[in-house]
Design a protein around this motif. Structure first.
Motif, PDB file in Angstrom:
ATOM      1  N   LEU A  19       0.074 -14.294-110.424  1.00 25.65           N
ATOM      2  CA  LEU A  19       1.338 -13.564-110.416  1.00 25.65           C
ATOM      3  C   LEU A  19       1.260 -12.376-109.456  1.00 25.65           C
ATOM      4  N   SER A  20       0.071 -11.786-109.365  1.00 28.56           N
ATOM      5  CA  SER A  20      -0.106 -10.610-108.515  1.00 28.56           C
ATOM      6  C   SER A  20       0.115 -10.917-107.041  1.00 28.56           C
ATOM      7  N   ALA A  21       0.052 -12.204-106.673  1.00 30.88           N
ATOM      8  CA  ALA A  21       0.237 -12.591-105.267  1.00 30.88           C
ATOM      9  C   ALA A  21       1.664 -13.015-104.965  1.00 30.88           C
ATOM     10  N   ARG A  22       2.547 -13.035-105.974  1.00 29.23           N
ATOM     11  CA  ARG A  22       3.920 -13.477-105.744  1.00 29.23           C
ATOM     12  C   ARG A  22       4.705 -12.386-105.019  1.00 29.23           C
ATOM     13  N   ASN A  23       5.418 -12.786-103.987  1.00 31.17           N
ATOM     14  CA  ASN A  23       6.235 -11.847-103.234  1.00 31.17           C
ATOM     15  C   ASN A  23       7.460 -11.434-104.035  1.00 31.17           C
ATOM     16  N   GLY A  24       7.990 -10.288-103.715  1.00 28.35           N
ATOM     17  CA  GLY A  24       9.226  -9.845-104.336  1.00 28.35           C
ATOM     18  C   GLY A  24      10.437 -10.505-103.696  1.00 28.35           C
ATOM     19  N   ASP A  25      11.594 -10.210-104.241  1.00 27.90           N
ATOM     20  CA  ASP A  25      12.860 -10.748-103.726  1.00 27.90           C
ATOM     21  C   ASP A  25      13.789  -9.567-103.440  1.00 27.90           C
ATOM     22  N   LEU A  26      14.022  -9.290-102.163  1.00 30.06           N
ATOM     23  CA  LEU A  26      14.821  -8.136-101.773  1.00 30.06           C
ATOM     24  C   LEU A  26      16.238  -8.219-102.318  1.00 30.06           C
ATOM     25  N   LEU A  27      16.832  -9.448-102.313  1.00 27.99           N
ATOM     26  CA  LEU A  27      18.230  -9.594-102.723  1.00 27.99           C
ATOM     27  C   LEU A  27      18.408  -9.338-104.219  1.00 27.99           C
ATOM     28  N   SER A  28      17.431  -9.742-105.009  1.00 28.36           N
ATOM     29  CA  SER A  28      17.562  -9.561-106.456  1.00 28.36           C
ATOM     30  C   SER A  28      16.965  -8.250-106.941  1.00 28.36           C
ATOM     31  N   GLY A  29      16.250  -7.568-106.051  1.00 29.93           N
ATOM     32  CA  GLY A  29      15.619  -6.319-106.442  1.00 29.93           C
ATOM     33  C   GLY A  29      14.296  -6.501-107.159  1.00 29.93           C
ATOM     34  N   LEU A  30      13.753  -7.715-107.172  1.00 31.65           N
ATOM     35  CA  LEU A  30      12.485  -7.983-107.836  1.00 31.65           C
ATOM     36  C   LEU A  30      11.339  -7.551-106.927  1.00 31.65           C
ATOM     37  N   GLY A  31      10.455  -6.717-107.453  1.00 29.52           N
ATOM     38  CA  GLY A  31       9.336  -6.239-106.664  1.00 29.52           C
ATOM     39  C   GLY A  31       8.175  -7.222-106.660  1.00 29.52           C
ATOM     40  N   PRO A  32       7.229  -7.061-105.736  1.00 31.64           N
ATOM     41  CA  PRO A  32       6.042  -7.919-105.707  1.00 31.64           C
ATOM     42  C   PRO A  32       5.285  -7.860-107.037  1.00 31.64           C
ATOM     43  N   ALA A  33       4.884  -9.039-107.515  1.00 33.36           N
ATOM     44  CA  ALA A  33       4.109  -9.166-108.759  1.00 33.36           C
ATOM     45  C   ALA A  33       4.886  -8.720-110.005  1.00 33.36           C
ATOM     46  N   GLU A  34       6.167  -8.461-109.865  1.00 30.86           N
ATOM     47  CA  GLU A  34       6.982  -8.033-111.007  1.00 30.86           C
ATOM     48  C   GLU A  34       7.494  -9.254-111.762  1.00 30.86           C
ATOM     49  N   ARG A  35       7.507  -9.174-113.087  1.00 30.50           N
ATOM     50  CA  ARG A  35       7.998 -10.278-113.904  1.00 30.50           C
ATOM     51  C   ARG A  35       9.523 -10.283-113.967  1.00 30.50           C
ATOM     52  N   LEU A  36      10.077 -11.501-113.949  1.00 29.21           N
ATOM     53  CA  LEU A  36      11.504 -11.669-114.181  1.00 29.21           C
ATOM     54  C   LEU A  36      11.822 -11.387-115.649  1.00 29.21           C
ATOM     55  N   PRO A  37      13.083 -11.113-115.985  1.00 34.26           N
ATOM     56  CA  PRO A  37      13.430 -10.868-117.395  1.00 34.26           C
ATOM     57  C   PRO A  37      12.995 -12.015-118.316  1.00 34.26           C
TER      58      PRO A  37
END
Length: 399
Positions: A346-364
């Motif tokens: 999970l720590s290597a997953r990129n964020g998503d600029l459009l959704s505001g999700l940061g790198p390694a951040e969990r989705l709701p």
């Protein structure tokens, strides 16, 4: 002719291990059961039992009627895994053990004299003798050789028990002309129907198929790979990324209706998802495998967004069951399995600029799944679930 792959399939492995350990049941019909009691079913049978018509999936009460005096034993999967490793050790001293395919199947990479038929025949003879001498004469295997894994596997199923067959340009396709299309590994009844609609109704036509046409029929490059392998080309196995997480289940009779099996698959996703989150990983491929009592199989995987929440995988699971439904709706399901592959931290997953999700951040949904894990760890499995599932603990729960 030159061979590159040798495929070994242990004969009635579970029953043979039990006969090896207990001389009093040697040469007697033996069945291994997944659950106890009259409502249980056989997950394996010795060749003495198979001679009476007892096979995988036969109910205990039916096996008794078919074969009076049959010996029933409960499955001991850990024991069979230990003997799998014993056999693997013996094989690896004689040739390059490339891969343990399953608890009773092995793949050998051939080299030197063993790539030619005389040397290959000596190798198979030596390995059969070594397994019998070092482990026990009850443990036998059938062997198949070919220029690729597919043909070697098909050849290994042609002569049982204790046989040895090979497939190559010299005897293809006539050596398998008697087989139905869905006798081949990887061809389900649904794929067989698709081939029939394309005018491919027998083995000769399948082996003569233009690989580019096969790609269109399969709607995948795997169709082209499959036909090229049948045409004796050296087609390597597609490597699966390490680190995948799988759960599978041999089903008791009460769980074999398709709708019940579907609910078991949802339970398996909950188990695999928890393991994925505990490992701090996400998975970008989901696979479903369904095996029916009549021997047919459905197996399909799908690329997906790299996630770790159950809800995401449950949606894909439902979509794959819908694809399988024409094949399985009227069938009795023997086993169901799910696989989470293409895993990464999970720590290597990129964020998503459009959704505001940061790198390694969990989705709701991933945070909710993690919270459920904590609740279930404190109050017991199943205290809180994502929708309806059907727990099925017991024998043969793997993973």
């Amino acid at each position: 002719m030159r061979f590159s792959v040798l495929y070994l399939d242990m004969n009635s492995f579970f029953a043979s291990v039990e006969q090896h350990l207990d001389p009093s049941i040697r040469n007697r019909p033996v069945a291994i059961t997944a659950t106890e009691g009259e409502h249980g079913a056989c997950v394996a049978a010795s060749y003495e039992a198979k001679a009476y018509g007892v096979k995988t999936g036969t109910r205990v009460r039916d096996a008794k009627a078919l074969c009076p005096g049959i010996v029933f034993l409960p499955s001991r999967h850990r024991l069979y895994v230990r003997y799998n490793l014993k056999v693997a050790e013996v094989l690896d001293r004689h040739a390059e053990l490339y891969r343990i395919r399953s608890v009773d199947e092995f793949q050998i990479a051939l080299s030197g004299e063993a790539t030619e038929l005389p040397g290959l025949t000596r190798l198979v003879t030596d390995m059969k003798a070594a397994v019998a001498r070092e482990i026990g004469p009850c443990l036998r295997f059938s062997a198949g050789a070919g220029p690729n894994h597919l043909l070697a596997k098909i050849a290994g199923k042609l002569e049982k028990p204790d046989g040895f067959r090979w497939l190559d340009r010299e005897n293809m396709p006539q050596a398998i002309a008697h087989l139905a299309l869905d006798d081949l590994p990887g061809i389900s009844s649904g794929m067989s129907e698709r081939l029939n609609r394309a005018g491919i109704r027998d083995m000769a036509a399948l082996c003569a198929l233009d690989p580019r046409h096969a790609r269109r029929i399969w709607n995948s490059v795997e169709g082209e790979r499959f036909v090229r392998a049948l045409q004796c080309e050296d087609i390597p196995l597609t490597e699966t990324r390490s680190g995948g997480i799988g759960q599978s289940k041999i089903l008791a009779p009460d769980f074999r209706a398709p709708r019940e099996a579907y609910l078991v698959s949802r339970w398996l996703i909950a188990k695999a998802g928890r393991r994925l989150r505990e490992a701090g990983k996400v998975a970008a491929r989901f696979g479903l495998s369904i095996r029916m009592i009549d021997g047919r199989q459905f197996s399909r995987s799908m690329k997906c967004e790299a996630r770790q929440d159950d809800l995401h995988f449950l949606r894909i699971n439902r979509a794959l069951w819908r694809l399988a439904w024409p094949d399985v709706a009227r069938a009795q399901i023997l086993s169901v399995g799910i696989q989470l592959d293409d895993t990464a931290p999970l720590s290597a997953r990129n964020g998503d600029l459009l959704s505001g999700l940061g790198p390694a951040e969990r989705l709701p949904a991933e945070r909710a799944a993690r919270a459920m894990d904590l609740i279930n760890a404190r109050f017991g499995d199943g205290t809180i679930r994502t929708g309806v599932n059907r727990p099925h603990p017991g024998f043969f729960e793997r993973g």
